[in-house]
Design a protein around this motif. Sequence first.
Motif, PDB file in Angstrom:
ATOM      1  N   ILE A 173       0.841  -1.196   0.000  1.00 22.74           N
ATOM      2  CA  ILE A 173       0.000   0.000   0.000  1.00 22.74           C
ATOM      3  C   ILE A 173       0.881   1.253   0.000  1.00 22.74           C
ATOM      4  O   ILE A 173       0.611   2.209  -0.728  1.00 22.74           O
TER       5      ILE A 173
ATOM      6  N   HIS B  29       2.401   1.302  -3.695  1.00 20.06           N
ATOM      7  CA  HIS B  29       1.516   1.366  -4.861  1.00 20.06           C
ATOM      8  C   HIS B  29       0.150   1.971  -4.570  1.00 20.06           C
ATOM      9  O   HIS B  29      -0.662   2.119  -5.486  1.00 20.06           O
ATOM     10  N   GLY B  30      -0.111   2.261  -3.311  1.00 19.41           N
ATOM     11  CA  GLY B  30      -1.437   2.778  -2.992  1.00 19.41           C
ATOM     12  C   GLY B  30      -2.454   1.659  -2.864  1.00 19.41           C
ATOM     13  O   GLY B  30      -2.227   0.547  -3.338  1.00 19.41           O
TER      14      GLY B  30
ATOM     15  N   ALA C  83      -5.260   1.439  -4.378  1.00 18.92           N
ATOM     16  CA  ALA C  83      -5.759   1.088  -5.712  1.00 18.92           C
ATOM     17  C   ALA C  83      -4.788   0.188  -6.454  1.00 18.92           C
ATOM     18  O   ALA C  83      -5.191  -0.633  -7.269  1.00 18.92           O
TER      19      ALA C  83
ATOM     20  N   GLU D 284      -3.886   7.098   2.353  1.00 18.15           N
ATOM     21  CA  GLU D 284      -4.640   6.044   1.667  1.00 18.15           C
ATOM     22  C   GLU D 284      -5.823   5.611   2.531  1.00 18.15           C
ATOM     23  O   GLU D 284      -6.931   5.418   2.046  1.00 18.15           O
TER      24      GLU D 284
END
Lengths: 198, 198, 198, 198
Positions: free
Chosen positions: C33, C36-37, C39, C120
Motif C-alpha cells: 500500500i 503502490h497505494g 488502488a 490512503e
Amino acid sequence: MTAEPTAEPLDRPVRRHDPDRRQRIVEAAIGVIAEHGVAGTTHRLVAAAADVPLGSMTYHFTGLDDLLAQALTVHAERMAVKYQAHFAHVRTTEDLVEAVTDLVHGHAGADERDWAVSYELYLAALRDPALRTVTETWMRRSRGVLEQFVDAATARGVDGLIEGLVMHEVLSTGPVSRTETHEIIARAVRPTTEGAAQ
Amino acid sequence: MTAEPTAEPLDRPVRRHDPDRRQRIVEAAIGVIAEHGVAGTTHRLVAAAADVPLGSMTYHFTGLDDLLAQALTVHAERMAVKYQAHFAHVRTTEDLVEAVTDLVHGHAGADERDWAVSYELYLAALRDPALRTVTETWMRRSRGVLEQFVDAATARGVDGLIEGLVMHEVLSTGPVSRTETHEIIARAVRPTTEGAAQ
Amino acid sequence: MTAEPTAEPLDRPVRRHDPDRRQRIVEAAIGVIAEHGVAGTTHRLVAAAADVPLGSMTYHFTGLDDLLAQALTVHAERMAVKYQAHFAHVRTTEDLVEAVTDLVHGHAGADERDWAVSYELYLAALRDPALRTVTETWMRRSRGVLEQFVDAATARGVDGLIEGLVMHEVLSTGPVSRTETHEIIARAVRPTTEGAAQ
Amino acid sequence: MTAEPTAEPLDRPVRRHDPDRRQRIVEAAIGVIAEHGVAGTTHRLVAAAADVPLGSMTYHFTGLDDLLAQALTVHAERMAVKYQAHFAHVRTTEDLVEAVTDLVHGHAGADERDWAVSYELYLAALRDPALRTVTETWMRRSRGVLEQFVDAATARGVDGLIEGLVMHEVLSTGPVSRTETHEIIARAVRPTTEGAAQ
DNA sequence: AATGAATGAGTATTCATTCAT
DNA sequence: TATGAATGAATACTCATTCAT
C-alpha cells in the motif's frame, strides 16, 4: 504443431472485421454444451471452439450466464422447428403414430447430442427461473403441434410419453423394439371417448 | 483473543469416535446436490453441511467424483424403494391407474427435491458411463414393479409415461388436471390385446 | 536465473508449515500500500512481497477488501502508538510545542511512507463506511493524547494543525522553516482564556 | 429486428458537430472521480457519463492518465477560484476569522464531493510527480490569498489549519462546534508580533 | 487416524487501448 | 473525423487435492 516458416502471424490470422461473430459464438456454445454440459461450459472452451479471442466473450455477452441462456434459447427454438417439421406431413391417426414412433427412435432430425442439450436446458431451468420461459414456450409449441391432430388431453399424454420414452432410450444401453414402441403410442392416441372405441 | 481455559471448544463438539461419519457425509452430499446441483457441489459445501472438517472429505472418499457417485447411488436406491412401496398395495388395474396418477401428482413420498436429484443423476449418467449402471438398475427395478401388474410392453409404456409426465409437471408452472392425468394413464394400462383387437 | 544443478525444488523452497504467515501477509500488504497505494494493491503484489503462493491470499482473507481493511487497521493502530510514544515525555507547554514541531518535521518515528499509507486510509474511509471506525478511533486517540496537556478545543485545533501541516509538508517539494512551524504551533497551544493571556 | 425506416436512432441523438465534447468529457470525468475515485474511473464510466461513444476517449485524450490529469487540473483551478472568491469581501481580521470558519463549516461553495476530488488529487500527486505542479500551484494561490491579510508565516499556519480541520470534518461523523472552530482560528490569525511579545 | 493449512491450476470478468471502417 | 468492434493482459477469486503435523 505444424511448422510455420514465416515469423509473423503465429497462430491466429488477425480478424478485426467479423460481422457474424456473435452468432458464431452462440453456435459454438451449443456445441460445447452438447459435449461438456452446461456445468462444463467455460468461456475458454467456447472461445476456442468459435476461434475467437477470450475477450470477445464478455464483449458480446454480459457474462457466461447470458451466453448460456442465449445458446439454450436458440437450441430450444431449433428443436421446436424440427418437431414441427417432423409432423408436417401427418394426415391420419396412423401417420401420427408412425411419426411419434420415428421420433422416439431417433428419426426426427434430432440426434443424441440434441437431446443431451435439451436435458441440460431442463436441468438449468429447474434452478434458473429465467429459463423457465424457454422451456414453457417449447412445451406449449410441442403440444400445439400435437393438438392439430388430437384433443388437448391426448396431446399432453403423447407429449409426456415422447419425453419419457426418448429419455429412457437415450439413457438405455440396449436396443429397443420399434414394434413395441408403436403399440405403446397407438394406445395413447386412441380417441378420448372410450365407450365409442369399444 | 482471551484464552478460555474451561471446557471444550464451543462450536463443534469433539467427535472422537464417529462411526457414521462416512454415511453422514453421503447424506449431506445428497442434500447439497438437491440444492446446488452436481455442478455446484463442492467439498467445502458438503463438509459444512455434514459438520465435518474439510480433510474428512478426501480421507473418506478418493475424490469428489467418488463422493458424488456414492451419493447418487444411494439416492437411486432410495427412490427405487419408494417406487416399490408406492405400488405395494395395488391389486386391480384401477388400483394401478390410481397409484400412477398419485405418483405423477406428487403423492409418492418423493418431493421436487428428490426429482431434482434424479435429473441430476440422469444428466451425470449421460456423460459418465460409470453411472449408467445406477440408472439402468433403477429403470429395471421400476419396470419390474410394473410388470407385476401388466405385461412388459405396457410396463415400458407406463414407465415412460410416468417419467415424461413427472418431468413436465416439475417444469410446468401452472396446475395440472388430475382427472386428465387419470384418463391418460388409464389408456396406457389397458391390456395389449385390446389394442390389437381393433 | 541462477543455475540449479539439481532438478527438484525449482524456485521456492516448499514451506508447508508457516505459523506466522497471516501476519506476514498483513505486513507485506502495508508495504505494498505504501508503495503502490490501495488502488494499486493486488493479490499478486502482496503474495510476491510476502513470498507466499497466490492461493494463500484468499485462504487467509475473505478477499482483497478484507486484507486491505486489516492492513489499514494495523497501520492505524501502529501510528497511534507512535503518536502516543512521541508525547510520552512532554511535561511543560514548551515541551508540547517542541514535540508537535518535531512531529511536523518528521521526527516522530513516522516517515513519508507511513503518512502515505495514512492518507490512503483516509481516502478509503471516505468511501468505505467500515473503515470510518478505524479513522475515528485513531482521531479519538490522538486528541486524547493532546488532551493530557491542553483543553479539548485546543486539542482539536492542534490536531487539525498537525494534520494540515504534515500534509502540506508531504506534498511540498521545497524546504519548510522549522522556526516558522514552531511559532505557528506556539500560538495554537496558548490557553483558551484569551483575556488571561494578555 | 424489424427495420425502422423513419427518422433517426432514438436513444442517442446524432451529434455531428460537437465542439464542446472535449470539455464535456473532462466535466464528466470530474464527476466520475467524485463518485468512484481516481482508481474507479474508467473510460467506460466517463464515456457513459458524458454520453459520448467509447472511441471518443482515446480520440480526444492520449490515454486515461491524460484525461485524469486534465480533470484534476481543472478541478484544482476551480477550487482555487472558489477559495479566492470566498475571501473577496474580507476587510478586517475578524472578517478573515469568520470567512475561514465558514469555509471549515462548509459554506464556501465547496461540498463534500469537491473535497473528495481534492483528496483524490493529493493522493495522486503523492505518487505522480506530474501532478505535483498542480497541487503546488493551488497551495501557492491559497497562501497568496491569505497573505493579502496576514504575514506569510501566519498564512501558512491558517492554510494548514484549514486543511486539517476540513479533513477531520469530512472524516468525522458527529457534529462539530462552530464556536470552537471560531476560537481555534482566531488564535491562528493573531499578528505574529503578539506571540513573540510574550 | 484425522485434520487444517497450504497450493496451483483454473475460473469469470474488466478494461485500456488499437484499428478497420 | 469519428466510432464501435475487437483484443489480450491483468484482475479477484474458487477449489480439489496434498501433506506435515
